[in-house]
Design an enzyme around this catalytic site. Structure first.
Site, mmCIF file in Angstrom:
data_model
loop_
_atom_site.group_PDB
_atom_site.id
_atom_site.type_symbol
_atom_site.label_atom_id
_atom_site.label_comp_id
_atom_site.label_asym_id
_atom_site.label_seq_id
_atom_site.Cartn_x
_atom_site.Cartn_y
_atom_site.Cartn_z
ATOM 1 N N HIS A 114 0.814 -1.205 0.000
ATOM 2 C CA HIS A 114 0.000 0.000 0.000
ATOM 3 C C HIS A 114 0.857 1.268 0.000
ATOM 4 O O HIS A 114 2.014 1.259 0.422
ATOM 5 C CB HIS A 114 -0.943 0.002 1.202
ATOM 6 C CG HIS A 114 -2.055 -0.993 1.077
ATOM 7 N ND1 HIS A 114 -3.065 -1.107 1.994
ATOM 8 C CD2 HIS A 114 -2.316 -1.923 0.122
ATOM 9 C CE1 HIS A 114 -3.902 -2.056 1.636
ATOM 10 N NE2 HIS A 114 -3.460 -2.570 0.494
ATOM 11 N N GLU A 146 0.756 3.950 1.816
ATOM 12 C CA GLU A 146 1.228 4.413 3.124
ATOM 13 C C GLU A 146 2.508 3.689 3.535
ATOM 14 O O GLU A 146 3.449 4.295 4.037
ATOM 15 C CB GLU A 146 0.146 4.173 4.194
ATOM 16 C CG GLU A 146 -1.195 4.815 3.889
ATOM 17 C CD GLU A 146 -2.144 3.864 3.187
ATOM 18 O OE1 GLU A 146 -3.344 3.884 3.512
ATOM 19 O OE2 GLU A 146 -1.688 3.105 2.314
#
Length: 226
Positions: free
Chosen positions: A139, A141
């Site tokens: 992901h 993040e």
């Protein structure tokens, strides 16, 4: 000249005057349109161009990007780097306490794992999860945090286009991020366990969470010489 001829001449004169009047009106209206100030985009709205500022004016420019809009725009721009054929909407920008960008990220496969050999599909025709992207994708993040330099973790802020899931929340907490600023929350319903857990973990860890409130609705970037 008989009366019939007089009527025809008078009618022609009136008609000619009317056509001339209409033509002049169209010409001047068109001139006004052609020479009217060109509209420009400013703060998400169309406004008229103003004369260039005086080179002797000591005041600063108005309408510049806020820090929040600046960092969130970088998160959105980073999302465009994703090779996911279905969506390019998840991006992240990690920022230090004093406003220095430490790392950026978008959804993609781990380093050394070819994105030509792993699947990008959302669903499998055979119901096999290994034929979809989900077991392999890192992901945004996580990538932003792992791509950061070695600056101190104290006071770091993470700008994300979408609210992090619970797995990302764990990494955010463990990395020492102190604040998460998100644009939209991808919550399917109010009972979605992944996002309830994410909120709970971030709150318990003392990580501040807030929704981004943009000062402008869009930012236009043109690749052209100044």
């Amino acid at each position: 000249m008989n009366s019939r001829e007089l009527v025809l001449v008078s009618s022609a004169a009136v008609f000619g005057a009317l056509v001339s009047s209409v033509a002049l009106r169209i010409f001047f209206t068109g001139s006004k349109r052609r020479f009217s100030p060109v509209g420009s985009l400013q703060n998400g709205t169309i406004s008229k161009k103003h004369p260039p500022p005086s080179p002797y004016d000591p005041s600063k420019r108005e309408g510049y990007l806020s820090w929040d809009d600046y960092f969130m725009a970088i998160a959105f721009l980073s999302a465009e780097r994703s090779k996911d054929p279905n969506r390019q909407v998840v991006g992240a920008c990690l920022v230090s306490e004093n406003g220095v960008i430490l790392g950026i990220g978008y959804n993609g496969f781990p380093r050394g794992c070819s994105d030509d050999k792993l699947p990008w599909a959302k669903k499998s025709k055979n119901g096999n999860p290994l034929e979809t992207k989900y077991p392999y994708v890192c992901h945004a993040e996580v990538n932003a945090i792992l791509n950061k330099n070695h600056a101190s973790a104290a006071g770091q802020r993470l700008y994300v286009t979408m609210f992090p899931c619970n797995e990302c929340a764990k990494i955010i907490i463990q990395s020492g991020v102190s604040e998460v600023i998100y644009f939209v929350e991808k919550r399917l319903n109010n009972t979605d366990a992944a996002y309830i857990a994410s909120h709970k973990l971030l709150s318990m860890a003392g990580v501040k969470v807030r929704k981004h409130q943009p000062n402008m609705d869009h930012i236009l970037i043109k690749f052209e010489e100044p």
